[in-house]
Design a protein around this motif. Structure first.
Motif, short mmCIF file in Angstrom:
data_model
loop_
_atom_site.label_atom_id
_atom_site.label_comp_id
_atom_site.label_asym_id
_atom_site.label_seq_id
_atom_site.Cartn_x
_atom_site.Cartn_y
_atom_site.Cartn_z
N ARG B 483 0.76 -1.18 0.01
CA ARG B 483 -0.02 0.11 0.10
C ARG B 483 0.86 1.26 0.07
O ARG B 483 0.56 2.41 -0.60
CB ARG B 483 -0.84 0.04 1.14
N TRP B 484 2.01 1.29 0.81
CA TRP B 484 2.79 2.27 0.82
C TRP B 484 3.35 2.57 -0.67
O TRP B 484 3.63 3.40 -1.08
CB TRP B 484 3.96 2.05 1.66
N ARG B 487 1.05 4.05 -3.10
CA ARG B 487 0.73 5.46 -2.76
C ARG B 487 1.89 6.37 -3.26
O ARG B 487 1.87 7.33 -3.86
CB ARG B 487 0.91 5.82 -1.04
N GLU B 490 1.76 7.02 -6.76
CA GLU B 490 0.83 7.90 -7.14
C GLU B 490 1.56 9.28 -7.30
O GLU B 490 0.89 10.23 -7.92
CB GLU B 490 -0.27 8.05 -6.13
N ARG B 491 2.53 9.28 -6.60
CA ARG B 491 3.23 10.86 -6.55
C ARG B 491 4.06 11.08 -8.00
O ARG B 491 4.30 10.04 -8.49
CB ARG B 491 3.99 10.88 -5.45
#
Lengths: 227, 500
Positions: B483-484, B487, B490-491
């Motif tokens: 999950r990290w 994320r 996503e950046r």
């Protein structure tokens, strides 16, 4: 800079382009106008090999395209000299604004990361978006996205710029901000071909206006004469 | 986590609630259900070569005789050999399958009086260097000798207790898997009950017996502790079969030296009952082993999954953008690997490749097998991901002068990777749990270690809870980690340019 002679293209037995010939001299702006489905976008896409054609020939920025499939090597060389801006912007969704602009110089021209970023920031500055360098495309307005897309195409220092209805997806305010950038480029002597519905733009910036109708050239000449 | 605990406890409660059928129930049912493993099970229990639908073997005959003594018919129940005792108390009334009489088993089950005497036999290649057992006391040319045994058998525990020998003991799930591996040179030697090798000797002509059998014991019929009448009836039945000569006749018929068997059974010594360990002792003795096995589970997943993703991505790109001749080959690759069981693929890599001269260590075979199997699934995920990237992205890349491969590398694949992150993450957790299948090719990972420890200590429920907790402790951080990672992707890729 651009010579197109007797260009003919069919798609599923329908003539999309028929015997289209035109010339675009260095430093001129050619506006392609005409109703939807008249073949103006197809004509533009033939200029950088996104579409093939059946007869005739094209010479653009010194590269010659023949009928039928083009070799990948020829296309890659041609596209370094011919930039394109799309109606739907097509910014790379996973990259920030500056990385969108810097990608091709880095990957295609082999620039270092730092060098390509400097070029990217300069171009964002030129389209007035330096402060959005790290923004993701999804967080920008349509007008901002299209200006980044113009900067991205300019990053390869193309000899010819192709615009495919660059403002059709934008509201009037955003259209104006994008048009200002394109007019500025035209005034700076950039050779370009612009597919547009915007007659105001054609009058303002086009050296020459070409009107297509059902795949044929209906009229062409100076903006004041055609429109 | 609370839910899981509750589920484990509930299962345990249900298991003990299903009381094994005691004698009266067996009689009223008219059937004695006996459990055994027919895989590589000669001469005990194996499919009849003349008619593979029928089972034969000396234990098939023995089960029939015992059932007859009880006044019922015998019915066979298939099970995995090292887990046969778990079938007691529900599925089967008794286990008759070369189960060695040991102190541990005396503690956890009712063991009948011995019905057969076995000895352990060391086996090696005829052209190999091992000609005495003492040879194993000093390292071989390739370091420690590799010796194969049947997991959970007497050979397994006897060889593991021989600290005087320079050997690595490798456990197999099938009786004759280790003979195959000695033949192909993957193992240096194997140890098994003498009657098994005698039975299969013709099939393994490259192998020979090394010296005489060196240690022995007795086979027993297992019954659950809570069916005392059934246990007593079986004991009495064996006594009558010995006394009236029917057991001797049976062994003579199977060429198992009936008279010698009778003498050995007559002199059978009492086997002591092992003490039940306290919870503290249990933790002290099993936790380090379970943790080490958990390490193997992590090692397998963390090496196999990146490989699977890499191969899968390459296959997906090849199928969508590769040359025309390559595409049907890659489609075939995906369909074959997706359409056949992982277990079969591991078997092929580990047991069949050595036959054509490519012997991979079990760990390598396990990683390759998992990676290939999962690469088929990953390639389908990536194909979907690549298709989900809008076509304008590809056109825009080409229009900038990027080649097809540059567009793939810098524009399409990075976006596809972000799109498919959630299904890829869940596949990672799936692979993480699928590593337990690798126990079929001798890898001792967490599930296998649990199964071995649970059977040898008799603490099936306690260790199941510990093992489940260990799995959760591993998969939870994995989920957090991915999950990290999701994320992070996503950046924007760059963050180093100052704004303004």
């Amino acid at each position: 800079m651009i010579t197109m002679s007797s260009l003919t293209k069919s798609r599923a037995h329908v003539r999309v382009l028929e015997e289209v010939s035109l010339v675009g001299a260095e430093g001129t702006v050619t506006a392609l106008v005409g109703p939807s489905g008249s073949g103006k976008s197809t004509l533009l896409r033939c200029l950088n090999g996104l579409e093939t054609f059946d007869a005739g020939s094209i010479t653009v920025a010194g590269h010659r395209l023949e009928p039928g499939p083009h070799s990948p090597g020829l296309l890659e060389r041609l596209r370094r000299d011919v930039g394109m801006v799309f109606q739907q912007f097509n910014l790379f969704a996973h990259l920030s604004a500056v990385d969108n602009v810097a990608l091709a110089p880095r990957v295609v021209l082999g620039m270092s990361v730092d060098e390509s970023r400097v070029r990217g920031l300069d171009l964002l500055d030129r389209v007035g978006l330096r402060s959005f360098a790290n923004a993701r495309p999804a967080t920008l307005s349509g007008g901002q996205q299209q200006r980044v897309a113009i900067a991205r195409a300019l990053a390869m220092r193309p000899r010819v710029m192709l615009f495919d209805e660059p403002t059709s997806a934008l509201d009037p305010a955003m259209t104006a901000e994008v048009m200002d950038v394109i007019v500025e480029l035209a005034q700076a002597g950039q050779t370009m071909v612009v597919v547009t519905h915007d007659h105001g733009f054609a009058r303002r910036a086009a050296t020459r206006v070409v009107e297509l109708e059902a795949g044929r050239i209906a009229r062409q000449g100076a903006a004041a004469d055609v429109l | 986590m609370k839910c899981l605990l509750a589920a484990v406890l509930l299962t345990a409660a249900l298991t003990s609630a299903t009381v094994a059928a005691d004698l009266d129930k067996v009689v009223s049912r008219g059937e004695l259900v006996w459990a055994a493993d027919q895989e590589g099970g000669g001469p005990h229990v194996f499919p009849d070569p003349a008619d593979p639908r029928q089972l034969t073997g000396f234990e098939v005959d023995l089960a029939a005789l015992v059932a007859e003594e009880l006044g019922v018919k015998a019915r066979f129940q298939q099970g995995q050999w090292d887990r046969l005792p778990l079938l007691l108390g529900g599925t089967a009334d008794c286990v008759i399958n070369g189960i060695e009489l040991t102190p541990d088993r005396q503690r956890d089950y009712h063991c009948s009086r011995p019905y057969f005497a076995y000895s352990l036999q060391l086996l090696a290649r005829r052209d190999g260097p091992i000609d005495t057992l003492t040879k194993l006391a000093s390292p071989g040319p390739g370091g420690r000798w590799r010796v194969g045994v049947l997991t959970g058998s007497a050979a397994d525990s006897v060889m593991r207790s021989r600290t005087d020998l320079e050997i690595d003991v490798i456990g197999y799930d099938g009786t004759i898997d280790s003979l195959e591996q000695v033949s192909t040179g993957v193992l240096d030697a194997a140890v098994m009950d003498d009657c098994i090798f005698t039975f299969y000797a013709d099939r393994f002509r490259r192998l020979r017996t090394v010296e005489r059998p060196f240690e022995g014991g007795f086979y027993t019929i297992l019954t659950a502790r809570d069916t005392p009448q059934l246990s007593a009836a079986i004991d009495a039945a064996i006594g009558r079969l010995i006394a009236d000569g029917r057991l001797k006749a049976l062994y003579d018929r199977w060429d198992l030296a009936g008279r010698q068997q009778m003498l050995l059974l007559r002199d059978a010594a009492e086997i002591p009952v092992a003490r039940r360990k306290s919870l503290g002792e249990l933790c002290r003795d099993t936790l380090p082993l379970l943790l080490k096995a958990a390490g193997m589970t992590i090692l397998l997943s963390c090496l196999a999954f990146p490989l699977a993703v890499g191969i899968g991505l390459a296959v997906a790109v090849g199928r969508m953008h590769g040359p025309a001749w390559l595409r049907p080959l890659l489609t075939g690759y995906v369909e074959v690997l997706r359409g056949t069981p992982l277990m079969l693929q591991l078997y092929a890599i580990f047991f069949l490749l050595p036959k054509i001269g490519l012997a991979l260590p079990a760990l390598v075979a396990a990683i390759v097998g998992l990676a290939l199997n999962y690469s088929a699934y990953e390639s389908e995920i990536y194909r979907a991901g690549l298709k989900a990237v809008p076509p304008g992205q590809f056109e825009a890349s080409l229009a900038l002068g990027l080649s097809k491969w540059q567009a793939l590398r810098h524009v399409l694949v990075p976006q596809a990777v972000r799109i498919v992150m959630p299904p890829v993450t869940s596949d990672f957790i799936a692979l993480f749990k699928d590593t337990s299948v690798c126990s079929a090719i001798t890898i001792v990972e967490l599930t296998k270690r649990y199964s071995v420890l649970a059977l040898s200590t008799g603490r099936i429920v306690e260790l199941a809870i510990v093992t489940a907790l260990l799995y959760l402790c591993m998969s939870w951080p994995l989920a957090l980690l991915s999950r990290w990672f999701e994320r992070r992707l996503e950046r924007p890729a760059s963050g180093s340019i100052a704004e303004g």
